[in-house]
Design a protein around this motif. Structure first.
Motif, PDB file in Angstrom:
ATOM      1  N   ALA A  27     -46.378 -73.897  10.982  1.00  0.00           N
ATOM      2  CA  ALA A  27     -46.926 -73.917   9.618  1.00  0.00           C
ATOM      3  C   ALA A  27     -45.927 -74.346   8.549  1.00  0.00           C
ATOM      4  N   THR A  28     -44.646 -74.517   8.918  1.00  0.00           N
ATOM      5  CA  THR A  28     -43.680 -75.000   7.922  1.00  0.00           C
ATOM      6  C   THR A  28     -43.365 -76.485   8.136  1.00  0.00           C
ATOM      7  N   GLY A  29     -44.029 -77.124   9.106  1.00  0.00           N
ATOM      8  CA  GLY A  29     -43.734 -78.523   9.419  1.00  0.00           C
ATOM      9  C   GLY A  29     -44.524 -79.479   8.531  1.00  0.00           C
ATOM     10  N   ASN A  30     -44.333 -80.769   8.792  1.00  0.00           N
ATOM     11  CA  ASN A  30     -44.998 -81.801   7.978  1.00  0.00           C
ATOM     12  C   ASN A  30     -46.519 -81.647   8.025  1.00  0.00           C
ATOM     13  N   VAL A  31     -47.057 -81.389   9.213  1.00  0.00           N
ATOM     14  CA  VAL A  31     -48.512 -81.265   9.351  1.00  0.00           C
ATOM     15  C   VAL A  31     -48.960 -79.860   8.962  1.00  0.00           C
ATOM     16  N   GLY A  32     -48.284 -78.830   9.523  1.00  0.00           N
ATOM     17  CA  GLY A  32     -48.733 -77.450   9.341  1.00  0.00           C
ATOM     18  C   GLY A  32     -48.730 -76.999   7.880  1.00  0.00           C
TER      19      GLY A  32
ATOM     20  N   THR B 110     -47.859 -69.356  10.860  1.00  0.00           N
ATOM     21  CA  THR B 110     -46.763 -68.849  11.695  1.00  0.00           C
ATOM     22  C   THR B 110     -45.726 -69.937  11.964  1.00  0.00           C
ATOM     23  N   SER B 111     -44.474 -69.493  12.034  1.00  0.00           N
ATOM     24  CA  SER B 111     -43.370 -70.293  12.595  1.00  0.00           C
ATOM     25  C   SER B 111     -42.226 -69.304  12.799  1.00  0.00           C
ATOM     26  N   ARG B 112     -41.092 -69.778  13.291  1.00  0.00           N
ATOM     27  CA  ARG B 112     -40.002 -68.828  13.550  1.00  0.00           C
ATOM     28  C   ARG B 112     -39.380 -68.292  12.275  1.00  0.00           C
ATOM     29  N   ARG B 113     -39.297 -69.152  11.228  1.00  0.00           N
ATOM     30  CA  ARG B 113     -38.525 -68.746  10.037  1.00  0.00           C
ATOM     31  C   ARG B 113     -39.375 -68.663   8.783  1.00  0.00           C
ATOM     32  N   ILE B 114     -40.671 -68.637   8.935  1.00  0.00           N
ATOM     33  CA  ILE B 114     -41.553 -68.720   7.760  1.00  0.00           C
ATOM     34  C   ILE B 114     -41.310 -67.547   6.806  1.00  0.00           C
TER      35      ILE B 114
ATOM     36  N   ASP C 212     -41.954 -66.664  17.362  1.00  0.00           N
ATOM     37  CA  ASP C 212     -41.305 -67.673  18.199  1.00  0.00           C
ATOM     38  C   ASP C 212     -42.188 -67.873  19.421  1.00  0.00           C
ATOM     39  N   LEU C 213     -42.728 -69.066  19.559  1.00  0.00           N
ATOM     40  CA  LEU C 213     -43.715 -69.285  20.614  1.00  0.00           C
ATOM     41  C   LEU C 213     -43.103 -69.293  22.010  1.00  0.00           C
ATOM     42  N   THR C 214     -41.782 -69.205  22.100  1.00  0.00           N
ATOM     43  CA  THR C 214     -41.200 -69.054  23.431  1.00  0.00           C
ATOM     44  C   THR C 214     -41.399 -67.630  23.946  1.00  0.00           C
TER      45      THR C 214
ATOM     46  N   HIS D 136     -49.464 -76.342  17.600  1.00  0.00           N
ATOM     47  CA  HIS D 136     -48.502 -77.409  17.319  1.00  0.00           C
ATOM     48  C   HIS D 136     -47.693 -77.665  18.581  1.00  0.00           C
ATOM     49  N   ASP D 137     -47.554 -78.932  18.971  1.00  0.00           N
ATOM     50  CA  ASP D 137     -46.934 -79.182  20.273  1.00  0.00           C
ATOM     51  C   ASP D 137     -45.416 -79.048  20.272  1.00  0.00           C
ATOM     52  N   THR D 138     -44.749 -79.148  19.113  1.00  0.00           N
ATOM     53  CA  THR D 138     -43.281 -79.045  19.106  1.00  0.00           C
ATOM     54  C   THR D 138     -42.848 -77.750  19.758  1.00  0.00           C
ATOM     55  N   ALA D 139     -43.473 -76.698  19.304  1.00  0.00           N
ATOM     56  CA  ALA D 139     -43.047 -75.380  19.744  1.00  0.00           C
ATOM     57  C   ALA D 139     -43.294 -75.186  21.232  1.00  0.00           C
TER      58      ALA D 139
ATOM     59  N   GLY E  45     -46.974 -92.857  14.995  1.00  0.00           N
ATOM     60  CA  GLY E  45     -45.800 -92.489  14.194  1.00  0.00           C
ATOM     61  C   GLY E  45     -46.191 -91.994  12.804  1.00  0.00           C
ATOM     62  N   PHE E  46     -45.439 -91.007  12.308  1.00  0.00           N
ATOM     63  CA  PHE E  46     -45.748 -90.406  11.005  1.00  0.00           C
ATOM     64  C   PHE E  46     -45.050 -91.178   9.873  1.00  0.00           C
ATOM     65  N   HIS E  47     -45.698 -91.239   8.697  1.00  0.00           N
ATOM     66  CA  HIS E  47     -45.002 -91.756   7.493  1.00  0.00           C
ATOM     67  C   HIS E  47     -43.711 -90.951   7.274  1.00  0.00           C
ATOM     68  N   SER E  48     -43.796 -89.655   7.560  1.00  0.00           N
ATOM     69  CA  SER E  48     -42.673 -88.757   7.237  1.00  0.00           C
ATOM     70  C   SER E  48     -41.446 -88.989   8.116  1.00  0.00           C
ATOM     71  N   ASN E  49     -41.546 -89.846   9.133  1.00  0.00           N
ATOM     72  CA  ASN E  49     -40.323 -90.193   9.875  1.00  0.00           C
ATOM     73  C   ASN E  49     -39.310 -90.853   8.936  1.00  0.00           C
ATOM     74  N   ALA E  50     -39.795 -91.356   7.807  1.00  0.00           N
ATOM     75  CA  ALA E  50     -38.887 -91.964   6.815  1.00  0.00           C
ATOM     76  C   ALA E  50     -37.942 -90.942   6.187  1.00  0.00           C
TER      77      ALA E  50
HETATM   78  N1  NAP Z   1     -43.157 -87.800  14.157  1.00  0.00           N
HETATM   79  C1  NAP Z   1     -43.950 -88.636  14.794  1.00  0.00           C
HETATM   80  O1  NAP Z   1     -43.902 -89.867  14.593  1.00  0.00           O
HETATM   81  C2  NAP Z   1     -44.968 -88.116  15.767  1.00  0.00           C
HETATM   82  C3  NAP Z   1     -45.871 -88.995  16.385  1.00  0.00           C
HETATM   83  C4  NAP Z   1     -46.830 -88.484  17.271  1.00  0.00           C
HETATM   84  C5  NAP Z   1     -46.877 -87.128  17.536  1.00  0.00           C
HETATM   85  N2  NAP Z   1     -45.985 -86.300  16.910  1.00  0.00           N
HETATM   86  C6  NAP Z   1     -46.026 -84.875  17.233  1.00  0.00           C
HETATM   87  O2  NAP Z   1     -45.989 -84.118  16.055  1.00  0.00           O
HETATM   88  C7  NAP Z   1     -45.025 -83.083  16.174  1.00  0.00           C
HETATM   89  C8  NAP Z   1     -44.217 -82.999  14.890  1.00  0.00           C
HETATM   90  O3  NAP Z   1     -45.051 -82.503  13.853  1.00  0.00           O
HETATM   91  P1  NAP Z   1     -44.400 -82.111  12.437  1.00  0.00           P
HETATM   92  O4  NAP Z   1     -43.720 -83.323  11.899  1.00  0.00           O
HETATM   93  O5  NAP Z   1     -45.434 -81.399  11.653  1.00  0.00           O
HETATM   94  O6  NAP Z   1     -43.297 -81.086  12.950  1.00  0.00           O
HETATM   95  P2  NAP Z   1     -42.028 -80.515  12.187  1.00  0.00           P
HETATM   96  O7  NAP Z   1     -42.071 -80.906  10.748  1.00  0.00           O
HETATM   97  O8  NAP Z   1     -40.856 -80.869  13.021  1.00  0.00           O
HETATM   98  O9  NAP Z   1     -42.283 -78.943  12.278  1.00  0.00           O
HETATM   99  C9  NAP Z   1     -42.149 -78.216  13.475  1.00  0.00           C
HETATM  100  C10 NAP Z   1     -42.796 -76.855  13.251  1.00  0.00           C
HETATM  101  O10 NAP Z   1     -42.774 -76.090  14.461  1.00  0.00           O
HETATM  102  C11 NAP Z   1     -42.108 -74.827  14.196  1.00  0.00           C
HETATM  103  N3  NAP Z   1     -41.454 -74.451  15.437  1.00  0.00           N
HETATM  104  C12 NAP Z   1     -40.511 -75.147  16.132  1.00  0.00           C
HETATM  105  N4  NAP Z   1     -40.137 -74.452  17.223  1.00  0.00           N
HETATM  106  C13 NAP Z   1     -40.861 -73.302  17.229  1.00  0.00           C
HETATM  107  C14 NAP Z   1     -40.923 -72.180  18.092  1.00  0.00           C
HETATM  108  N5  NAP Z   1     -40.151 -72.059  19.181  1.00  0.00           N
HETATM  109  N6  NAP Z   1     -41.789 -71.179  17.803  1.00  0.00           N
HETATM  110  C15 NAP Z   1     -42.576 -71.252  16.711  1.00  0.00           C
HETATM  111  N7  NAP Z   1     -42.562 -72.282  15.839  1.00  0.00           N
HETATM  112  C16 NAP Z   1     -41.711 -73.303  16.094  1.00  0.00           C
HETATM  113  C17 NAP Z   1     -41.180 -75.144  13.017  1.00  0.00           C
HETATM  114  O11 NAP Z   1     -40.859 -74.022  12.211  1.00  0.00           O
HETATM  115  P3  NAP Z   1     -39.625 -73.036  12.487  1.00  0.00           P
HETATM  116  O12 NAP Z   1     -38.420 -73.906  12.620  1.00  0.00           O
HETATM  117  O13 NAP Z   1     -39.631 -72.106  11.311  1.00  0.00           O
HETATM  118  O14 NAP Z   1     -39.994 -72.337  13.764  1.00  0.00           O
HETATM  119  C18 NAP Z   1     -42.086 -76.063  12.186  1.00  0.00           C
HETATM  120  O15 NAP Z   1     -43.024 -75.293  11.469  1.00  0.00           O
HETATM  121  C19 NAP Z   1     -44.137 -83.420  17.384  1.00  0.00           C
HETATM  122  O16 NAP Z   1     -44.146 -82.331  18.274  1.00  0.00           O
HETATM  123  C20 NAP Z   1     -44.746 -84.638  18.019  1.00  0.00           C
HETATM  124  O17 NAP Z   1     -45.111 -84.485  19.369  1.00  0.00           O
HETATM  125  C21 NAP Z   1     -45.043 -86.749  16.045  1.00  0.00           C
END
Ligand code: NAP
Length: 286
Positions: free
Chosen positions: A12-17, A34-38, A53-55, A73-76, A141-146
């Motif tokens: 929830a603190t990421g670009n999408v969330g 939710t996120s680890r540091r929210i 922490d989703l781990t 969210h797939d990152t976690a 790819g996201f605009h926010s990669n910039a």
């Molecule tokens: N960027 C691209 O071009 C692109 C393209 C296609 C798909 N995607 C997908 O989109 C995702 C990136 O999205 P985004 O830019 O919104 O992400 P982001 O800005 O990197 O944010 C990641 C979020 O996940 C949380 N997080 C990370 N590890 C965690 C854990 N162990 N437990 C709980 N929360 C956790 C982070 O918060 P905390 O640090 O507070 O935990 C943060 O809220 C990637 O996984 C990728 O597969 C990206």
């Protein structure tokens, strides 16, 4: 259909969330972010939040117990090699009936890539098997990669990047969030796989020009060789991720260059352009 009364947002603190939480809160939905540091500063006033922490998904259990829908969210999940099944089982046991997962276009276009295809596919497969209503979001790819350019723009008004004239239809994370919000709180999205892109191909050179326009000052573009880009990316990304990313940026497939109609289909308006994103986020580059 019963009224969905609580939506849990992971990442929830990421670009999408972050955008997703705001859209849901503005629509009057009950959200738990939710996120680890929210913390309080990360959410609109009145929105509940939990550090999770989703781990260790057991900590998500009490949050999911009162939830009806989950944004996963797939990152976690992928970054920590956690079995997404654990989270999905906890969600189902808590009564969650609907899950929307942030995946990646790479699942379809780079199926053999460990980073972009295989891990994403395993998350998608778990979601499809979950027994809940599911919707899969596959952005390019996201605009926010910039944001990766923000420091060099701030300090030197310069961006060094490879493949300056190769266009991709990058997408605004706010549009991904808009589609996620619709899938979480509207009917009619179950079983859908949405491919999410921006409205047009833009090249890195054009994106840098758009950042300059947003700042009202020119920003210089310096074309890197592939090897220069690889060396720089290896400082903050694992090697397989670097190789697949360079392949997408340098030799995109026809599917990766295609503008998808899905954002407009779901939101009823065209997706946001890179230039618009740059204007809204100009402060990060000042
Ligand atoms: N960027 C691209 O071009 C692109 C393209 C296609 C798909 N995607 C997908 O989109 C995702 C990136 O999205 P985004 O830019 O919104 O992400 P982001 O800005 O990197 O944010 C990641 C979020 O996940 C949380 N997080 C990370 N590890 C965690 C854990 N162990 N437990 C709980 N929360 C956790 C982070 O918060 P905390 O640090 O507070 O935990 C943060 O809220 C990637 O996984 C990728 O597969 C990206």
């Amino acid at each position: 259909m019963r009224e969905l009364f609580m939506i849990v947002v992971t990442g929830a603190t990421g670009n999408v969330g972050r955008s997703l939480v705001r859209i849901l809160a503005d629509a009057g939905r009950r959200v738990t972010a939710t996120s680890r540091r929210i913390s309080d500063a990360d959410v609109p006033r009145g929105v509940r939040h939990h550090r999770v922490d989703l781990t260790t998904p057991e900590v998500l259990r009490p949050v999911l117990d009162s939830a009806d829908a989950l944004f996963l969210h797939d990152t976690a999940t992928s970054a920590h090699l956690l079995r997404p099944q654990d989270i999905l089982d906890a969600a189902k046991a808590g009564g969650v009936g609907r899950v929307v997962v942030l995946s990646s276009q790479g699942v379809a276009t780079r199926p053999a890539s460990a980073s972009h295809g295989i891990v994403g596919r395993s998350i998608e497969d778990a979601v499809r098997r979950s027994g809940m209503d599911w919707t899969i979001l596959r952005p390019g790819g996201f605009h926010s990669n910039a944001y990766a350019w923000s420091e060099s723009v701030r300090t030197r008004r310069t961006v060094a990047a490879p493949f300056g004239d190769i266009g991709l239809p990058t997408v605004d994370p706010a549009d991904i969030a808009g589609v996620a919000a619709a899938a979480l709180h509207e009917d009619g999205h179950a079983g859908q796989v949405y491919e999410l892109t921006g409205p047009a191909l833009t090249t890195p050179r054009q994106r840098v020009r758009a950042i300059g326009d947003a700042l009202g000052e020119p920003v210089r573009f310096v074309e890197q060789t592939r090897d220069e880009a690889r060396a720089e990316m290896l400082r903050f990304m694992p090697e397989p991720v670097v190789e697949t990313t360079l392949a997408i940026l340098g030799e995109p497939t026809p599917a990766e260059r295609r503008v998808s109609p899905d954002v407009e289909r779901v939101l009823g308006r065209a997706p946001g352009s890179f230039a618009d994103w740059a204007r809204r986020h100009a402060a990060a580059f000042r």
